[in-house]
Design a protein around this motif. Sequence first.
Motif, PDB file in Angstrom:
ATOM      1  N   SER A 607       0.838  -1.214   0.000  1.00  0.00           N
ATOM      2  CA  SER A 607       0.000   0.000   0.000  1.00  0.00           C
ATOM      3  C   SER A 607       0.859   1.245   0.000  1.00  0.00           C
ATOM      4  N   THR A 608       1.895   1.206   0.827  1.00  0.00           N
ATOM      5  CA  THR A 608       2.775   2.379   0.894  1.00  0.00           C
ATOM      6  C   THR A 608       3.421   2.630  -0.464  1.00  0.00           C
ATOM      7  N   PHE A 613       3.574   5.745  -5.239  1.00  0.00           N
ATOM      8  CA  PHE A 613       3.538   5.766  -6.706  1.00  0.00           C
ATOM      9  C   PHE A 613       2.452   6.724  -7.201  1.00  0.00           C
ATOM     10  N   ILE A 614       1.238   6.661  -6.570  1.00  0.00           N
ATOM     11  CA  ILE A 614       0.135   7.546  -7.002  1.00  0.00           C
ATOM     12  C   ILE A 614       0.480   9.002  -6.752  1.00  0.00           C
ATOM     13  N   ARG A 618       0.634  11.797  -9.701  1.00  0.00           N
ATOM     14  CA  ARG A 618      -0.233  12.987  -9.720  1.00  0.00           C
ATOM     15  C   ARG A 618       0.576  14.261  -9.598  1.00  0.00           C
ATOM     16  N   ALA A 619       1.645  14.170  -8.798  1.00  0.00           N
ATOM     17  CA  ALA A 619       2.475  15.372  -8.671  1.00  0.00           C
ATOM     18  C   ALA A 619       3.080  15.739 -10.015  1.00  0.00           C
TER      19      ALA A 619
END
Length: 748
Positions: A607-608, A613-614, A618-619
């Motif tokens: 999850s981390t 990664f997400i 998005r950044a």
Amino acid sequence: MCEHQRPSHRTGTCCLLFLLLVTCQRVKADVSIDDLRLSFHPSHDVQRDTNVTIKCHASVSRSSGFNPQYEFSIKKDNKELHRTLSTSNTYDYPIEAARVSDSGSYQCFLSIEGKSRSSEREKLKVTGTQRAVIRVDSSSIQEGDEVTATCSAPGERGSFIFFFYVDNKEVRNNESSSEEYSVPLRLKHSGPNNLTCDYSIRLFSESVRSAISRPDIVVVREIDISVLLTISPSMTIIEADNFSVSCMVNSPNQYESVLLIKGSNILSTGKGRTDYGQTAGTDHSGEYMCKVEINGVFKIDKKMLTVKELFSRPTLTTSPIEAFEGEFIRLSCQSTNVSLERIRKDEIKYSIFKEGNRRSINHENGQMTARAGPSADGNYTCMAEAKLISKESPVIVIRSKVLASKPEISVKDKVILDRPFQIQCKSNGTLPIKYTLYEDGKVVYEKTVHHPREEALFTTTISKKEHIHKFLCRAQNSLVPLSSQPLKAFVVEPLGKPLLTTLPVPDNVEEGSELILICNVPSGTPPITFKWYWDSSSNKAHLHTSTVNANSSYHTIKWMERMDSGKYFCEAVNPASDMKSDPVTIHVKLASWKKGLIGAIFLLVASTLILVFIVRCRAKRGKREAATELSVKPASPKSDDALAVNMGLDTPFLNKVGVDIVPSVWTDRQSSSDSSDRSRAHSYNGPDVEYTEVVHPQPLDPARVPLKKGTDTVYSELQTAPLDPSEHVDNGTVEYAELNHDLPEPVD
């Protein structure tokens, strides 16, 4: 005068110098004995009277002009015969008229100027001896006189042994170094006696025997004396008769000593006559001898006396020969042979004795009756008496027989199914006892025990436990046999192959769990000893041992570790067999909570990684969109800020991480559209809107998430309207202002 005296002095001096010179030359002279040989001439094997020459020949090397002296010596059988000095390298030693005594081993020795050498040993053999000759000093003598015999070896030399014979029987032998020898001989037999002799010549390792002499006859005249033995009243008499024996010498000298002998016992002696008389008994039977000795000559006369029994030695008999306790025994004493010409049968009185004590019996017929039992057992004899003569019978032993008791049947050792075992039958009673083993009413074996230490053992097998009770035995030492009870014995059944099972099953064993190892045998007689073992690739161990009166048992391992993986097996042991189970392989798995923890850690890490990664994706996307929409270059957040949030983040995600988004503050107006930022940027043509977005962290549970101390960062976005309304929004610029607010310290 002086000059006339000097020549003699000078001459002596010159002679002395000459001698010294010669001596010095001899000392300095060299000599070597190369070889030394010994030979016989004419041969090494010759006949008697042959002249033999022993030749010694030396091969010597010497200095020129030097003539040494040769010192020869000759030895025979290691004894020196001769030694001589010679100026020649050869030496001859003669043996004239060789004799057998000259035979032997010869060796030659040579010495020159302190150097010596010996020849090889050579043997000389001389054959042929002179016949022995015997002479006597008298050709006729009287019995008891001596004759002198002389034996000679004419012409022989050496060491002799002379042998003398009378009628071809050797009577004397003597050693002598002379060629003749004389001995006195006493001839025992009257009449002609042939005297002969021979001799033996002793050599080093053997002897040579001569031919025997021609006989010389000596006649021995018998002494004029005789003896006479008489027995009265007859040569055959009966017990209790009186008899006498007389021994008489018939000679001119009536005072010769005479002996009366029976066997090796001298009965009587006398001068010229002796007499002996007794009441006859059977021990008086035998040979009597009358004997007289004169000058070593014996004269004898012999006669045989026979004494018949008045009555024979009695015999004690029992009827029956063997009796069991309680039965009657009849003892009879009887003399079978009676001289009826001297006595009637009823004149003989009989007595029976037990252990030397007379028993009350009927004296006329010599019989008695007793009841068999311990009181009647013992040693018995009987005695017959008549005319002062008594005779005792041989001893007989009476032992009352004991009837065989009811036999006991038992097993000698363990009884195991389908394996041989021994059955023992035992009964008390007089031996021999005959034992018979029955199985299910049928005769299986028979055995007769004759000795006290002998046992009645029978070897057999059974295939079922209940068959053990089919055996019984019978014992018999009389006409009536006795039977035992049926055999009772513990029967051991061999074990079947053990089976090892586990709880839980081998595939479900986890770390920290309990493992129960159950060992079960399908068949077998308890008690059974169970043993459990663990075997891994690197180690083997005995885990536990348990003895139970059941066909199964178990062992519990309270806490299993990963290292406990391996093969497990069990062993079952009883008196009949020792069996092992097949191994069971157990792999200890990881504990469930460890699996969950690992899964949780894995999900958390995943999850981390996904979140990071997400966020990064998005950044990067926000940066690309902002670069196209804004003309003002955004300020880059510092890498060490505690929290940097882009406007592009979704509210739900921010809410998950504990961040509240407050509504934007509009400066002039708000767009009526709820579309996304990208829609607004491309479709909105109204005046520019300047807004500020303030993000505050939500208060968190201090027990779960600690608050960060220090300064948090708050971003404000200002949007200004372009100066020229006609300009497109794409020409607008977005400025970011970085506002730093001090956040309150977390409250414990």
